[in-house]
Motif scaffolding. Structure first.
Motif, short mmCIF file in Angstrom:
data_model
loop_
_atom_site.label_atom_id
_atom_site.label_comp_id
_atom_site.label_asym_id
_atom_site.label_seq_id
_atom_site.Cartn_x
_atom_site.Cartn_y
_atom_site.Cartn_z
N GLU A 23 0.82 -1.22 -0.05
CA GLU A 23 -0.01 0.17 -0.15
C GLU A 23 0.75 1.06 -0.03
O GLU A 23 0.60 2.18 -0.68
N LYS A 61 -2.51 -0.23 -10.30
CA LYS A 61 -2.57 0.14 -9.17
C LYS A 61 -3.95 -0.03 -8.40
O LYS A 61 -4.01 -0.85 -7.45
N LEU A 72 -5.05 -2.66 -5.30
CA LEU A 72 -5.85 -2.32 -4.18
C LEU A 72 -6.85 -3.04 -3.80
O LEU A 72 -7.41 -3.30 -2.84
#
Lengths: 373, 443
Positions: free
Chosen positions: B10, B25, B29
């Motif tokens: 993260e 990305k 996540l």
């Protein structure tokens, strides 16, 4: 009967030439798409016949076995095969033209087999390695025909078949040269009938007819009163009525990038080298169909050259519903035409002409756009 | 895995992440969020989760370090790329990864608006790629590699992507015939044909990337691939046990290992872990689905948008899905003692890779796979969730089903759907069809 009427007569299947071939004891072989060299069949004394699904009206068998989201051409062929409408054929030759054709061939083998069936693995790229593979595939095809039908396909017969087919290709070039004129002497619909005749009758009989037709056309005054010169781009189109809709609205089809069109006759076979290698070279490296990966830039260049040479005002893309290959190709062509400021109309269609009214309306609007430029 | 494991990923995503990998990305996540949910639910952990996190980060790192990234499709093992120190990126991670969150649906809509295909015509495993590019969300890769198989849809979309981006591209032609001398469709040139294309690919890669092909490194890589194949073949055999020692998802992990990490030590460890896990469960007579009553063959892909479908099938019917078509990675180890034999192995691996093996040739390739699957794994019924756009598979499903009914005398359910778009045929409808089939016909 005029030559034009003779060509029209060849559109129906079977036709009198096929019947005559059968009466002479000739074997008639159906084949798919433009990557299978007719020359090998002609050299073996066979009558090649390009597969069409003429007269198909409904596809319950095709829908059930191939799903209703495969292209209607393949479903129609399966339908007619299951109804034994191709019983005049002695064999069927297919290749991995596209996923739908290769699966059509599978379904035919399982559900409606032909007396003789053969499949050629045609590469999807153009390299020295893939050419060698394709050459080998053609050698195997020739040998299989010889073995199954107990014939001998001699080199001299192959050379003669190549000479004949090269002559056909040259005659088509002459025909297309006439279409470059300010007043082309022939419509797109008539040209399609000539192509359909060329793949539905013996080449030895077709060539003299086309020669005579060309002599007549060269003397004719040419067509007038059309509103725009159109290039037609797309896949398997064997319905002159589709082109009639465009031409009835004043869009004269003067050139194309079609299976029954430029992709059929451009590029000659070298008559001075070993015949099967020469056939492999010509058929793999001719103006490509979008089934070929990596040939897109050449295809675009060809289209742009045609647009200039034939003074094209606008392009119509005909795309068979559920055809992934042509959707991708159409997307790229649209993009390239837009960059060059060339108007384009894309029409989705089914194999059997339907929705003629809607097509007519869209073509009408396109013609008005072209005239307003 | 513990909560603090997520922190470095993260932080990396928040601080240094390359700007052109925004969608990548978001996938990372989303994946972390999903893992947290699984942890909270007490779901069993496998090492695949941590590997996936590493993979997301590794590609971002490659971009930052200027290491060439090569995009390839879902049916190709990246061992040669690893051997040449390139960073492979399997494109369909996007469509598969976004599907459960319904986040590829906006890209599907955008592709529709752009006039690039529709759901029944072009496969949504690839089609969103075109829309992500138009939206500026596609990753900037250095090279593109794709195959002519298993389908026209894949090759078409990659060709369109090449046209749009101008990325240097290599296409490998996959022949139609078998390389197996026992097959009626055997063609002896098949293997040599593949090897000859590889010998064109390597100089092309060298030229594009300024890297040199290192034969020793290649042989080491292929030796690792072999170890993975040993593990997977053992795993596949273990799944023949009744009850099946793993749940409906685990065979897919082997596919992921080979398509994302084939040729690396990580893939060796992953496949070993799954092999050992299955072996231990067999020893302990532990079922992947406790109280297993039904064994289902699923010879197509998962319905990726509905990640709860298999757990629902397991719970409601005490049924286990043995493996999907991608999980059917069935490549034995090869002799890799010489460089030439390594090329043989590379070529064979390409021809036999998941879905390529079953779908690149005549219908019998698929039918034989299905009949063997049904027999070897003692299958009670077959469910085929067929994608509308999958022309090559959909068009032989009925003859394949007829073969199963004839040869194995078990029921087959075929239904159309889009595994990447929940709006075509929603979960409820799919579950309704499965429930009706199992309760009315199978049981």
């Amino acid at each position: 009967m005029t030559i034009s009427e003779t060509f029209s007569e060849a559109v129906s299947l079977p036709n009198r030439w096929i019947n005559a071939s059968k009466n002479q004891g000739k074997k008639v072989l159906g084949y798919f798409c433009s990557y299978i060299p007719e020359e090998i069949m002609t050299a073996g004394g066979f009558q090649p016949l390009r597969m069409r699904a003429w007269g198909c009206t409904d596809t319950p068998m095709g829908d059930a076995y191939m799903s209703s989201t495969t292209c209607s051409f393949t479903r129609c062929v399966l339908e007619l095969a299951s109804e034994e409408k191709y019983d005049f054929l002695d064999g069927l030759i297919a290749y991995n033209s596209c996923d739908q054709i290769r699966r059509l061939y599978d379904n035919i083998r399982f559900k409606a087999p032909f007396p003789y069936q053969y499949f050629i693995s045609v590469p999807c790229t153009q390299t020295a390695v893939t050419l060698d593979w394709f050459n080998h595939e053609l050698v195997k095809f020739k040998e299989d025909l010889e073995k199954h039908f107990l014939v001998s396909i001699e080199e001299k017969n192959l050379k003669e078949a190549i000479r004949l087919q090269n002559e056909t290709r040259s005659l088509f070039e002459r025909l297309y040269d006439l279409r470059k004129k300010e007043a082309p002497p022939v419509s797109g619909s008539e040209v399609l009938k000539i192509f359909l005749a060329s793949v539905s009758m013996p080449v030895q009989e077709f060539n003299p007819l086309l020669k005579k037709q060309l002599e007549d056309l060269e003397k004719s005054e040419g067509l007038s009163g059309f509103r725009a010169r159109i290039m037609l781009i797309g896949s398997h189109l064997d319905e002159p009525e589709f082109i009639d809709i465009i031409e009835e609205q004043g869009g004269l089809v003067v050139t194309d990038s079609l299976c029954f069109g430029n992709r059929f006759f451009r590029n000659q076979v070298d008559e001075n080298t070993e015949p099967l290698s020469a056939l492999a070279e010509r058929y793999l490296n001719k103006i490509s169909c979008p089934r070929m990966s990596g040939g897109q830039a050449d295809r675009t260049r060809f289209i742009m050259d045609q647009i200039k040479e034939f003074k094209v005002d606008g392009v119509v893309i005909e795309r068979m519903k559920f055809c992934p290959i042509w959707w991708g190709e159409a997307y790229i062509i649209r993009d390239e035409l837009k960059k060059e400021g060339i108007p384009c109309l894309e029409l989705e269609r089914e194999y059997v002409l339907s929705g003629a009214g809607a097509i007519k309306t869209r073509v009408q609007a396109f013609m008005e756009t072209l005239e307003g430029r | 895995m513990t909560e603090d494991k997520f922190t470095p990923y993260e932080e990396f995503a928040a601080r240094e992440w390359p700007s052109d990998l925004g969608l990548w990305k978001n996938l990372l996540l989303g994946f972390i969020a999903n893992m947290r949910l699984n942890m909270a639910a007490g779901a069993a952990e496998t090492p695949m989760g941590e590997y996936m996190l590493d993979m997301f980060a590794r590609i971002a790192k490659a971009r930052l370090e200027g290491k060439p990234i090569i995009m390839h499709p879902f049916n190709y093992g990246p061992e040669l790329f690893y051997a040449m120190d390139l960073e492979p990126l399997m494109q369909e991670v996007f469509s598969v990864g976004l599907a459960p969150f319904h986040l590829n649906e906006p890209y599907i809509d955008l592709a529709n608006q752009m006039g690039y295909g529709d759901n029944p015509t072009l496969c949504n495993a690839q089609r969103p790629l075109i829309a992500t590019h138009m939206n500026g969300d596609a990753p900037k890769v250095d090279l593109l590699f794709y195959l002519s198989a298993p389908c026209n849809s894949l090759a078409t979309t990659y060709q369109v992507y090449q046209h749009m981006t101008g990325i240097p591209t290599f296409t490998m032609d996959i022949p139609y015939w078998s390389h197996d001398p026992a097959s009626p469709y055997f063609e002896e040139k098949t293997l040599g044909y593949m090897k000859a294309q590889y010998k064109d690919l390597i100089p092309w890669l060298e030229k594009q990337t300024n890297r040199t092909f290192n034969p020793d490194r290649f042989q080491e890589t292929m030796a690792r691939v072999n170890r993975c194949r040993e593990n997977i073949m053992e795993f596949n055999d273990l799944l023949k046990t009744v009850p099946c020692p793993v749940n409906s998802m685990e065979s897919f992990s082997n596919y992921l290992a080979m398509v994302l990490a084939g040729g690396t030590e990580e893939a060796v460890q992953l496949t070993k872990w799954f092999r050992d896990y299955a072996a231990e469960n067999v020893r302990n007579k532990k079922a992947g689905v406790p109280g297993e009553k039904l064994r289902i063959a699923w010879p197509y892909t998962h319905t990726f948008f509905d990640r709860d479908l298999f757990p629902w099938i397991e719970e409601k019917f005490k049924a286990v899905v043995i493996m999907d078509i991608l999980g059917f990675y069935n490549i034995p180890p090869h002799d890799t003692s010489t460089l030439e034999k390594c090329f043989d192995s590379l070529a064979l691996g390409t021809l036999d890779f998941s879905m390529i093996h079953t779908c690149r040739g005549p219908a019998e390739f698929y039918i034989d796979y299905l009949l063997r699957y049904v027999e070897d794994y003692r299958i009670d019924c077959v469910i085929i969730p067929m994608q509308f756009a999958c022309k090559h598979a959909y068009a032989i499903t009925k003859i394949a089903a007829e073969a199963v009914r004839r040869e194995a005398d078990i029921p087959v359910l075929i239904f159309g759907c889009d595994p990447y778009d929940s709006r075509e045929v929603p979960s409820e409808e799919i579950r309704g069809k499965i429930e009706e089939f199992i309760t009315e016909i199978v049981l």
